[in-house]
Scaffold this motif. Structure first.
Motif, PDB file in Angstrom:
ATOM      1  N   ALA A  34       0.828  -1.207   0.000  1.00 20.92           N
ATOM      2  CA  ALA A  34       0.000   0.000   0.000  1.00 20.92           C
ATOM      3  C   ALA A  34       0.859   1.251   0.000  1.00 20.92           C
ATOM      4  N   LEU A  35       0.316   2.283  -0.605  1.00 18.63           N
ATOM      5  CA  LEU A  35       0.945   3.593  -0.620  1.00 18.63           C
ATOM      6  C   LEU A  35      -0.093   4.580  -0.102  1.00 18.63           C
ATOM      7  N   VAL A  36       0.288   5.367   0.912  1.00 19.09           N
ATOM      8  CA  VAL A  36      -0.603   6.361   1.505  1.00 19.09           C
ATOM      9  C   VAL A  36       0.177   7.661   1.601  1.00 19.09           C
ATOM     10  N   ALA A  37      -0.428   8.767   1.124  1.00 19.23           N
ATOM     11  CA  ALA A  37       0.238  10.064   1.201  1.00 19.23           C
ATOM     12  C   ALA A  37      -0.764  11.189   1.010  1.00 19.23           C
ATOM     13  N   GLN A  38      -0.405  12.358   1.511  1.00 19.15           N
ATOM     14  CA  GLN A  38      -1.134  13.568   1.185  1.00 19.15           C
ATOM     15  C   GLN A  38      -0.685  13.990  -0.208  1.00 19.15           C
ATOM     16  N   VAL A  39      -1.593  14.560  -1.000  1.00 17.65           N
ATOM     17  CA  VAL A  39      -1.267  14.871  -2.390  1.00 17.65           C
ATOM     18  C   VAL A  39      -1.467  16.352  -2.665  1.00 17.65           C
ATOM     19  N   LEU A  40      -0.393  16.981  -3.142  1.00 14.81           N
ATOM     20  CA  LEU A  40      -0.417  18.390  -3.509  1.00 14.81           C
ATOM     21  C   LEU A  40      -0.304  18.548  -5.021  1.00 14.81           C
ATOM     22  N   LEU A  41      -0.883  19.622  -5.507  1.00  9.58           N
ATOM     23  CA  LEU A  41      -0.741  20.014  -6.910  1.00  9.58           C
ATOM     24  C   LEU A  41      -0.378  21.492  -6.917  1.00  9.58           C
ATOM     25  N   ASP A  42       0.817  21.798  -7.391  1.00  9.22           N
ATOM     26  CA  ASP A  42       1.312  23.181  -7.430  1.00  9.22           C
ATOM     27  C   ASP A  42       1.234  23.851  -6.060  1.00  9.22           C
ATOM     28  N   GLY A  43       1.544  23.103  -5.006  1.00 12.31           N
ATOM     29  CA  GLY A  43       1.595  23.653  -3.661  1.00 12.31           C
ATOM     30  C   GLY A  43       0.269  23.731  -2.931  1.00 12.31           C
ATOM     31  N   LEU A  44      -0.820  23.359  -3.604  1.00  9.02           N
ATOM     32  CA  LEU A  44      -2.147  23.356  -2.981  1.00  9.02           C
ATOM     33  C   LEU A  44      -2.663  21.918  -2.946  1.00  9.02           C
ATOM     34  N   TRP A  45      -3.691  21.669  -2.161  1.00  5.98           N
ATOM     35  CA  TRP A  45      -4.257  20.316  -2.116  1.00  5.98           C
ATOM     36  C   TRP A  45      -4.778  19.951  -3.491  1.00  5.98           C
ATOM     37  N   ALA A  46      -4.441  18.761  -3.933  1.00  7.19           N
ATOM     38  CA  ALA A  46      -4.898  18.292  -5.244  1.00  7.19           C
ATOM     39  C   ALA A  46      -6.414  18.142  -5.232  1.00  7.19           C
ATOM     40  N   PRO A  47      -7.056  18.291  -6.397  1.00  2.48           N
ATOM     41  CA  PRO A  47      -8.516  18.124  -6.424  1.00  2.48           C
ATOM     42  C   PRO A  47      -8.902  16.683  -6.114  1.00  2.48           C
ATOM     43  N   SER A  48      -9.961  16.517  -5.346  1.00  2.74           N
ATOM     44  CA  SER A  48     -10.347  15.173  -4.926  1.00  2.74           C
ATOM     45  C   SER A  48     -10.943  14.340  -6.063  1.00  2.74           C
ATOM     46  N   ASP A  49     -11.220  14.953  -7.216  1.00  2.00           N
ATOM     47  CA  ASP A  49     -11.707  14.162  -8.356  1.00  2.00           C
ATOM     48  C   ASP A  49     -10.558  13.643  -9.212  1.00  2.00           C
ATOM     49  N   ALA A  50      -9.314  13.931  -8.810  1.00  2.00           N
ATOM     50  CA  ALA A  50      -8.146  13.431  -9.547  1.00  2.00           C
ATOM     51  C   ALA A  50      -7.916  11.958  -9.209  1.00  2.00           C
ATOM     52  N   ARG A  51      -7.106  11.313 -10.009  1.00  2.00           N
ATOM     53  CA  ARG A  51      -6.788   9.894  -9.828  1.00  2.00           C
ATOM     54  C   ARG A  51      -5.272   9.755  -9.786  1.00  2.00           C
ATOM     55  N   MET A  52      -4.747   9.058  -8.769  1.00  2.13           N
ATOM     56  CA  MET A  52      -3.317   8.805  -8.674  1.00  2.13           C
ATOM     57  C   MET A  52      -3.056   7.362  -9.055  1.00  2.13           C
ATOM     58  N   GLY A  53      -1.986   7.150  -9.798  1.00  2.85           N
ATOM     59  CA  GLY A  53      -1.652   5.805 -10.216  1.00  2.85           C
ATOM     60  C   GLY A  53      -0.161   5.527 -10.110  1.00  2.85           C
ATOM     61  N   LEU A 104      -3.791  11.940 -12.688  1.00  6.86           N
ATOM     62  CA  LEU A 104      -4.680  12.209 -13.813  1.00  6.86           C
ATOM     63  C   LEU A 104      -5.706  13.250 -13.368  1.00  6.86           C
ATOM     64  N   LEU A 105      -5.724  14.381 -14.072  1.00  6.99           N
ATOM     65  CA  LEU A 105      -6.668  15.453 -13.776  1.00  6.99           C
ATOM     66  C   LEU A 105      -7.806  15.374 -14.774  1.00  6.99           C
ATOM     67  N   PRO A 106      -8.983  14.903 -14.347  1.00  7.39           N
ATOM     68  CA  PRO A 106     -10.062  14.640 -15.303  1.00  7.39           C
ATOM     69  C   PRO A 106     -10.606  15.876 -16.005  1.00  7.39           C
ATOM     70  N   LYS A 107     -10.612  17.020 -15.341  1.00  6.75           N
ATOM     71  CA  LYS A 107     -11.184  18.217 -15.970  1.00  6.75           C
ATOM     72  C   LYS A 107     -10.355  18.698 -17.152  1.00  6.75           C
ATOM     73  N   SER A 108      -9.019  18.622 -17.040  1.00  7.94           N
ATOM     74  CA  SER A 108      -8.156  19.108 -18.117  1.00  7.94           C
ATOM     75  C   SER A 108      -7.623  17.978 -18.983  1.00  7.94           C
ATOM     76  N   GLY A 109      -7.671  16.745 -18.468  1.00  9.92           N
ATOM     77  CA  GLY A 109      -7.105  15.615 -19.191  1.00  9.92           C
ATOM     78  C   GLY A 109      -5.602  15.495 -19.030  1.00  9.92           C
ATOM     79  N   GLU A 110      -4.999  16.353 -18.216  1.00  7.90           N
ATOM     80  CA  GLU A 110      -3.552  16.306 -18.016  1.00  7.90           C
ATOM     81  C   GLU A 110      -3.154  15.081 -17.198  1.00  7.90           C
ATOM     82  N   THR A 111      -2.026  14.513 -17.556  1.00  5.12           N
ATOM     83  CA  THR A 111      -1.410  13.454 -16.773  1.00  5.12           C
ATOM     84  C   THR A 111      -0.059  13.984 -16.316  1.00  5.12           C
ATOM     85  N   LEU A 112       0.115  14.075 -15.008  1.00  4.28           N
ATOM     86  CA  LEU A 112       1.341  14.616 -14.435  1.00  4.28           C
ATOM     87  C   LEU A 112       2.146  13.493 -13.800  1.00  4.28           C
ATOM     88  N   THR A 113       3.457  13.595 -13.909  1.00  2.00           N
ATOM     89  CA  THR A 113       4.355  12.623 -13.293  1.00  2.00           C
ATOM     90  C   THR A 113       5.006  13.252 -12.074  1.00  2.00           C
TER      91      THR A 113
END
Length: 160
Positions: A34-53, A104-113
């Motif tokens: 298992a992997l558990v972590a808090q997730v940030l995007l550009d220094g702010l909390w990532a949107p909860s509709d995003a998907r991490m893989g 994966l950011l569903p609103k923009s379709g961006e996939t960030l590494t």
């Protein structure tokens, strides 16, 4: 000719983006960590509709989950599945195999590494822990920070 090439590239890009979300479905096995972590995007909390893989070195999804919020904090919690040695197919990670994390950011379709402090994208040390937390990602106060300046695929329209 240039206009036709541009149109062709946009069509190919949109086809690749359409496949991106479908490729985020790991094959669950009895071998996992298992992997558990808090997730940030550009220094702010990532949107909860995003998907991490999590993805192995060949690009196979070996774990994915939707983010969730608890209070103001966004978390990612997912199992990274290992290969089942009883089958001929390779379903997941093998002992010690390296993997990368993507968002994966569903609103923009961006996939960030995710990029580590050393600029690398591959994490090492996967081991079958029977679903227990992976060392280095066991603390729910640990942070995985993604940045839109580092886009891992062509599935974006922001021009970055």
């Amino acid at each position: 000719m240039k206009l036709h090439l541009t149109a062709f590239l946009l069509i190919v890009q949109s086809m690749a983006c359409a496949q991106t979300a479908q490729a985020w479905n790991p094959t669950p096995t009895a071998h996992s960590a298992a992997l558990v972590a808090q997730v940030l995007l550009d220094g702010l909390w990532a949107p909860s509709d995003a998907r991490m893989g999590a993805f192995d070195e060949s690009g196979r999804c070996v774990g994915a989950a939707n983010l969730f919020s608890k209070g103001a904090v966004t978390y990612g919690a997912l199992h990274l599945y290992g290969d089942d040695p009883a089958t001929p197919a390779v379903e997941g990670l093998t002992e010690g195999e390296r993997f990368s994390l993507r968002l994966l950011l569903p609103k923009s379709g961006e996939t960030l590494t995710w990029y580590g402090p050393d600029g690398g994208v591959l994490l090492s040390g996967w081991t079958d822990l029977g679903g227990a937390r992976l060392p280095g990602f066991a603390d729910p106060n640990g942070v995985v920070a993604f940045h839109t300046g580092f886009i891992s695929s062509t599935c974006h329209s922001s021009g970055r």
